[in-house]
Scaffold this active site. Structure first.
Site: not given
Length: 305
Positions: A79, A238, A242, A265
């Site tokens: 973040h 969001h 990421d 991720h």
């Protein structure tokens, strides 16, 4: 010349670690040109440095974690990294007195305010960009992520959760990147999780700092946060946040077209590694003339919130 950027002054904030639940102090400091983004664990003696590098990302289970050869780690960097990408900050020293960056409210917005409060300063050195030259794609089962050439930074992200609160109309988000677009459309989108997963993780001693104050939490039927969502499609926004943070682990803003389906991720990092491993797929570029810069990167240093 498009110049590199750093902070005008140091700034400090305290927060809670998502996994430990403990108090964490974060300090952001200016850095010299060509320093890059460097994270430091100041609670260790000697201090341990983690330069932003996709090859240092060795754990992507619940967040993006940098781990060195000795197994020392710094977690939940994505973040803050996204905020740096959003404001185009090239050089910064990030000090934290814990194994993780504080979670704040679960979005990048507090870091944006922090960085703008410190002030952004241009430096007398050319800003480097990574320009995508060839199509690159990575897959994991039905999940995938890809880059292709584009004169700007365009993002297209799709999620697919079988949940009554996540309708088909809020599973995709597309954006042409700019500092303003990132701040207004992406930075406020919070991380999210499912109650059944959170309860299990907390029983295993993880996400002890997780709460409705720093995450969107869903049970089997609905969103549990009293105030609801900041955007109707906050969850996919969001995931884009990421991705922006994960891709900035390269240390440079990217010129290209990014598209992903159910990526996380791990796959974001796999794509970045695949691009950088193929020297034909990318190149460094600088811009002497502002007229040549892709539109999204021409934005002024100061961003109106």
């Amino acid at each position: 010349m498009i110049k590199q950027r750093t902070l005008k002054q140091s700034i400090k904030v305290t927060g809670v670690g998502l996994h430990s639940g403990e108090k964490v102090t974060l300090t952001l400091r200016p850095a010299m040109p060509n320093t890059g983004v460097v994270y430091y664990r100041t609670d260790l003696n000697p201090t341990v440095a983690f330069p932003a590098d996709p090859n240092s990302v060795r754990d992507t289970m619940l967040c993006t974690a940098l781990i060195n050869e000795q197994g020392v780690r710094i977690s939940t960097v994505e973040h803050l990294n996204a905020a740096l990408a959003g404001l185009g900050i090239d050089n910064i020293i990030i000090e934290v007195d814990a194994p993780e960056i504080p979670i704040m409210d679960g979005s990048a917005s507090p870091f944006i305010y922090l960085l703008l409060d410190a002030g952004i300063e241009e430096q007398n050195a050319a800003k480097k960009f990574i320009r995508i030259k060839e199509y690159v794609r990575v897959e994991d089962g039905d999940k995938w992520a890809e880059f292709k050439p584009y004169n700007g930074f365009r993002l297209d992200f799709t999620i697919d959760f079988d949940h009554p609160a996540i309708g088909k109309d809020v599973r995709n988000y597309e954006m042409n990147f700019s500092a303003q677009a990132f701040v207004h459309q992406i930075s406020r989108a919070r991380t999210f999780g499912f109650m059944k997963d959170i309860e299990y993780l907390q029983s295993q001693g993880l996400v002890l700092g997780g709460s409705l104050d720093n995450a969107i939490v869903l049970d089997d039927y609905r969103i549990l946060n009293e105030d609801g969502l900041r955007f109707k499609d906050e969850l996919v926004r969001h995931k884009m946040l990421d991705a922006i943070g994960d891709l900035y682990m390269a240390g440079y803003n990217i010129i290209g077209d990014f598209k992903a389906y159910k990526s996380g991720h791990g796959l974001n990092n796999k794509l970045l590694r695949a691009v950088l491993a193929n020297q034909e797929a990318w190149e460094f570029v600088t811009f002497e003339d502002k007229e040549q810069v892709p539109q999204g990167y021409v934005a002024p240093v100061q961003v109106l919130i």
